[in-house]
Design a protein around this motif. Structure first.
Motif, PDB file in Angstrom:
ATOM      1  N   ALA A 281       0.586   9.322  -1.740  1.00  0.00           N
ATOM      2  CA  ALA A 281       0.420   8.126  -0.919  1.00  0.00           C
ATOM      3  C   ALA A 281       1.037   8.336   0.453  1.00  0.00           C
ATOM      4  O   ALA A 281       1.915   9.183   0.640  1.00  0.00           O
ATOM      5  N   GLY A 282       0.552   7.562   1.424  1.00  0.00           N
ATOM      6  CA  GLY A 282       1.081   7.619   2.777  1.00  0.00           C
ATOM      7  C   GLY A 282       0.934   6.268   3.441  1.00  0.00           C
ATOM      8  O   GLY A 282       0.406   5.315   2.854  1.00  0.00           O
ATOM      9  N   LEU A 283       1.386   6.189   4.676  1.00  0.00           N
ATOM     10  CA  LEU A 283       1.434   4.920   5.398  1.00  0.00           C
ATOM     11  C   LEU A 283       0.697   5.029   6.722  1.00  0.00           C
ATOM     12  O   LEU A 283       0.846   6.017   7.446  1.00  0.00           O
ATOM     13  N   ALA A 284      -0.095   4.012   7.031  1.00  0.00           N
ATOM     14  CA  ALA A 284      -0.702   3.864   8.351  1.00  0.00           C
ATOM     15  C   ALA A 284      -0.092   2.632   9.009  1.00  0.00           C
ATOM     16  O   ALA A 284      -0.064   1.550   8.411  1.00  0.00           O
ATOM     17  N   VAL A 285       0.415   2.792  10.215  1.00  0.00           N
ATOM     18  CA  VAL A 285       1.113   1.719  10.921  1.00  0.00           C
ATOM     19  C   VAL A 285       0.286   1.302  12.136  1.00  0.00           C
ATOM     20  O   VAL A 285       0.014   2.117  13.024  1.00  0.00           O
ATOM     21  N   ARG A 286      -0.090   0.012  12.164  1.00  0.00           N
ATOM     22  CA  ARG A 286      -0.857  -0.513  13.287  1.00  0.00           C
ATOM     23  C   ARG A 286       0.045  -1.329  14.190  1.00  0.00           C
ATOM     24  O   ARG A 286       0.746  -2.232  13.737  1.00  0.00           O
ATOM     25  N   GLY A 287       0.037  -1.001  15.480  1.00  0.00           N
ATOM     26  CA  GLY A 287       0.828  -1.742  16.450  1.00  0.00           C
ATOM     27  C   GLY A 287       0.168  -3.065  16.801  1.00  0.00           C
ATOM     28  O   GLY A 287      -0.901  -3.392  16.283  1.00  0.00           O
ATOM     29  N   PRO A 288       0.830  -3.833  17.696  1.00  0.00           N
ATOM     30  CA  PRO A 288       2.051  -3.498  18.438  1.00  0.00           C
ATOM     31  C   PRO A 288       3.308  -3.723  17.607  1.00  0.00           C
ATOM     32  O   PRO A 288       3.233  -4.268  16.504  1.00  0.00           O
ATOM     33  N   ALA A 289       4.448  -3.291  18.149  1.00  0.00           N
ATOM     34  CA  ALA A 289       5.741  -3.480  17.499  1.00  0.00           C
ATOM     35  C   ALA A 289       6.551  -4.458  18.342  1.00  0.00           C
ATOM     36  O   ALA A 289       7.268  -4.045  19.262  1.00  0.00           O
ATOM     37  N   PRO A 290       6.476  -5.755  18.059  1.00  0.00           N
ATOM     38  CA  PRO A 290       7.148  -6.750  18.912  1.00  0.00           C
ATOM     39  C   PRO A 290       8.651  -6.519  19.045  1.00  0.00           C
ATOM     40  O   PRO A 290       9.235  -6.792  20.091  1.00  0.00           O
ATOM     41  N   SER A 291       9.282  -6.025  17.981  1.00  0.00           N
ATOM     42  CA  SER A 291      10.732  -5.819  18.018  1.00  0.00           C
ATOM     43  C   SER A 291      11.103  -4.373  18.303  1.00  0.00           C
ATOM     44  O   SER A 291      12.272  -4.003  18.193  1.00  0.00           O
ATOM     45  N   GLY A 292      10.123  -3.557  18.671  1.00  0.00           N
ATOM     46  CA  GLY A 292      10.403  -2.173  19.026  1.00  0.00           C
ATOM     47  C   GLY A 292      10.550  -1.231  17.848  1.00  0.00           C
ATOM     48  O   GLY A 292      11.072  -0.119  18.003  1.00  0.00           O
ATOM     49  N   LEU A 293      10.077  -1.623  16.661  1.00  0.00           N
ATOM     50  CA  LEU A 293      10.172  -0.743  15.497  1.00  0.00           C
ATOM     51  C   LEU A 293       9.339   0.516  15.723  1.00  0.00           C
ATOM     52  O   LEU A 293       8.182   0.446  16.141  1.00  0.00           O
ATOM     53  N   ARG A 294       9.924   1.663  15.445  1.00  0.00           N
ATOM     54  CA  ARG A 294       9.191   2.928  15.558  1.00  0.00           C
ATOM     55  C   ARG A 294       8.483   3.231  14.240  1.00  0.00           C
ATOM     56  O   ARG A 294       8.986   2.907  13.163  1.00  0.00           O
ATOM     57  N   ALA A 295       7.321   3.895  14.346  1.00  0.00           N
ATOM     58  CA  ALA A 295       6.519   4.179  13.163  1.00  0.00           C
ATOM     59  C   ALA A 295       7.286   5.009  12.138  1.00  0.00           C
ATOM     60  O   ALA A 295       7.197   4.774  10.925  1.00  0.00           O
ATOM     61  N   VAL A 307       1.224   8.738   7.758  1.00  0.00           N
ATOM     62  CA  VAL A 307      -0.066   9.406   7.967  1.00  0.00           C
ATOM     63  C   VAL A 307      -0.500   9.258   9.421  1.00  0.00           C
ATOM     64  O   VAL A 307      -0.910  10.222  10.070  1.00  0.00           O
ATOM     65  N   VAL A 308      -0.380   8.038   9.959  1.00  0.00           N
ATOM     66  CA  VAL A 308      -0.807   7.802  11.329  1.00  0.00           C
ATOM     67  C   VAL A 308      -0.214   6.477  11.812  1.00  0.00           C
ATOM     68  O   VAL A 308       0.021   5.561  11.027  1.00  0.00           O
ATOM     69  N   SER A 309       0.057   6.403  13.100  1.00  0.00           N
ATOM     70  CA  SER A 309       0.343   5.129  13.758  1.00  0.00           C
ATOM     71  C   SER A 309      -0.668   4.981  14.887  1.00  0.00           C
ATOM     72  O   SER A 309      -1.045   5.970  15.527  1.00  0.00           O
ATOM     73  N   TYR A 310      -1.115   3.759  15.140  1.00  0.00           N
ATOM     74  CA  TYR A 310      -2.158   3.583  16.150  1.00  0.00           C
ATOM     75  C   TYR A 310      -1.995   2.246  16.863  1.00  0.00           C
ATOM     76  O   TYR A 310      -1.445   1.292  16.323  1.00  0.00           O
ATOM     77  N   ARG A 311      -2.462   2.240  18.096  1.00  0.00           N
ATOM     78  CA  ARG A 311      -2.361   1.053  18.935  1.00  0.00           C
ATOM     79  C   ARG A 311      -3.400   0.010  18.505  1.00  0.00           C
ATOM     80  O   ARG A 311      -4.432   0.348  17.934  1.00  0.00           O
ATOM     81  N   PRO A 312      -3.137  -1.239  18.809  1.00  0.00           N
ATOM     82  CA  PRO A 312      -4.132  -2.270  18.507  1.00  0.00           C
ATOM     83  C   PRO A 312      -5.277  -2.211  19.508  1.00  0.00           C
ATOM     84  O   PRO A 312      -5.151  -1.635  20.590  1.00  0.00           O
ATOM     85  N   ASP A 313      -6.388  -2.793  19.132  1.00  0.00           N
ATOM     86  CA  ASP A 313      -7.532  -2.949  20.030  1.00  0.00           C
ATOM     87  C   ASP A 313      -7.788  -4.447  20.141  1.00  0.00           C
ATOM     88  O   ASP A 313      -8.419  -5.039  19.259  1.00  0.00           O
ATOM     89  N   PRO A 314      -7.278  -5.087  21.195  1.00  0.00           N
ATOM     90  CA  PRO A 314      -7.369  -6.553  21.290  1.00  0.00           C
ATOM     91  C   PRO A 314      -8.795  -7.077  21.230  1.00  0.00           C
ATOM     92  O   PRO A 314      -9.025  -8.209  20.807  1.00  0.00           O
ATOM     93  N   GLY A 315      -9.756  -6.286  21.657  1.00  0.00           N
ATOM     94  CA  GLY A 315     -11.134  -6.765  21.669  1.00  0.00           C
ATOM     95  C   GLY A 315     -11.871  -6.577  20.360  1.00  0.00           C
ATOM     96  O   GLY A 315     -12.989  -7.072  20.200  1.00  0.00           O
TER      97      GLY A 315
END
Length: 352
Positions: A281-295, A307-315
Motif C-alpha cells: 500500500a501507499g499514499l497519494a496526497v492532494r494539495g493544497p496544505a493550508p497549515s503547511g503540512l509536507r507530503a 507514492v505521489v503528492s500533487y497540486r490541486p486543479d481549481p477548475g
C-alpha cells in the motif's frame, strides 16, 4: 527482488522442494491450499503435491502459469488429469528429478512479456478525490494497454458518471452472473460500456439495491488479469467480502488524502483498519496544505509510503460537472495518475 515459490506440499516433500528452490534462487513461501489466493496470484512458481491438488481442483483457483506438480513416485492417472486441468506445466518425482525441477524454476525467472497489473484506490476520507484519481489512472494506462476499470463502491455516484458514460449501453454489476466462478475477459469487454476501445468500465447501476458480490468481483478481476489487462479498482471505505476480495487480488492499494489535519487523521484510520500488513500500500496526497503540512510528514503520520503528492486543479470540478473527465499528461492529475500507474506496474516503472 527474489522470486517466490509457493510450496503447497506435505512434510515428506517439503525439504526436497526447499532445496530445489534455493538452488534456483527462489524464496520459498508456505500456505494452506484452502487459503492461498494472495500467494497463488503473486508467486513466480507454485509446487503442489497430490493432496493439495485435490483441494485446489475443487476450489478452481485462477488460471496461471508456473505450476509444477511434485510427487514421491509415479502419480496415478486421475492425478495426472487433475494436474493438467489445473494448468500444471510439469510433473516431477523427487528427489530423483531434482535437476529437472531446478531447471524448470530457473527458466521461469526469464521476465514475462505482457504481464497484468491490478491497483486499487480508496479515499482516506470523503472528498479525497480517489474516484477521480482512479479514473485518471485508467485513462493514463489505456494509452498503452487494455484496461478494465471496476467501481465496487455501490453507494457512490459511479465512476461511469465521472467518465461521462453513464448512459452508454452495457452490463452493470447487477447484470453480471458468474457461472462456475469464471468468465472470459474478451466477452466481458464486449459487454461493458467503454470510454474507447482500450478502456471498459464496470460500475453499479444507480438506484438498484442489489449488492455487488465478492464472487463476481473475484471472477472479473481474475478474467482481466488472466488476459493481461491493467485492472484499476475504485474501492469503498468499508470492510467486507468485496473489499477483502479486492485486497487479496491487487498488486497495490493507494489511499488518497488531502493535505489537512482531519484528512490525515481519517486516512490513518482507513489504513489501520482496512489494510492488512500483507497488502502492498501507499499514499497519494492532494494539495493544497493550508497549515503547511509536507507530503513526507503526512505519509509518516498515516503510516504508508508516499507514492505521489500533487497540486490541486481549481477548475477540475467545474469541468467534470460540464463534461467527462479529461486528463492532460502535464496536468497535476495526469502526473499523479502516471505515478500511481508506475508504482503498481514494475514494467512501467523500469521504462519510465
Amino acid at each position: 527482488m527474489t522470486d517466490e515459490l509457493l510450496a503447497l506440499v506435505g512434510p515428506e516433500l517439503c525439504d526436497d522442494v526447499a532445496r530445489c528452490a534455493a538452488a534456483a534462487g527462489y524464496r520459498i513461501v508456505h500456505a494452506s491450499p484452502t487459503d492461498c489466493r494472495r500467494e497463488w496470484l503473486r508467486a513466480t512458481a507454485v509446487a503442489i503435491d497430490g493432496d493439495a491438488l485435490t483441494v485446489l481442483a475443487e476450489a478452481t483457483p485462477p488460471r496461471r502459469s508456473g505450476i509444477v506438480m511434485v510427487t514421491a513416485g509415479e502419480p496415478p492417472p486421475d492425478t495426472w488429469r487433475s494436474a493438467m486441468t489445473l494448468g500444471a506445466e510439469y510433473v516431477v518425482s523427487l528427489p530423483a528429478e531434482e535437476s529437472g525441477l531446478v531447471g524448470f524454476l530457473t527458466d521461469l525467472r526469464v521476465p514475462q512479456v505482457g504481464s497484468s497489473t491490478a491497483v486499487a484506490l480508496v479515499g482516506g476520507h470523503g472528498g479525497a478525490g480517489a474516484t477521480t484519481l482512479a479514473a485518471a489512472v485508467a485513462l493514463v494506462a489505456a494509452d498503452r494497454s487494455r484496461v478494465l476499470l471496476l467501481d465496487v463502491d455501490d453507494l457512490g455516484a459511479g465512476i461511469d458518471l465521472t467518465l461521462g458514460i453513464e448512459d452508454r449501453s452495457g452490463l452493470r454489476w447487477q447484470d453480471l452472473t458468474v457461472a462456475g466462478g469464471t468468465m472470459r475477459a474478451q466477452s466481458l469487454h464486449d459487454a461493458l460500456p467503454k470510454v474507447h476501445d482500450r478502456l471498459s468500465v464496470l460500475a453499479p447501476r444507480r438506484d438498484d439495491a442489489q449488492p455487488i458480490t465478492a464472487d463476481a468481483v473475484i471472477a472479473t478481476l481474475d478474467a482481466g488479469r488472466a488476459d493481461g489487462d491493467i485492472v484499476v479498482v475504485d474501492l469503498p471505505r468499508a470492510t467486507g467480502p468485496v473489499t477483502e476480495a479486492v485486497l487479496d487480488s491487487v498488486d497495490l492499494v493507494v489511499v488518497v488524502t488531502t493535505a489537512t489535519v482531519p484528512g490525515v487523521a481519517a486516512s490513518r484510520s482507513v489504513a489501520t483498519r482496512m489494510l492488512p500488513s500483507a497488502v502492498p500500500a501507499g499514499l497519494a496526497v492532494r494539495g493544497p496544505a493550508p497549515s503547511g503540512l509536507r507530503a513526507a510528514h503526512i505519509a509518516d503520520a498515516v503510516g504508508l509510503p508516499l507514492v505521489v503528492s500533487y497540486r490541486p486543479d481549481p477548475g477540475l470540478p467545474g469541468r467534470t460537472d460540464a463534461g467527462p473527465l479529461q486528463v492532460s499528461a502535464r496536468s497535476p492529475l495526469g502526473r499523479a495518475a502516471r505515478a500511481v500507474h508506475h508504482a503498481a506496474d514494475p514494467t512501467e516503472r523500469s521504462a519510465a
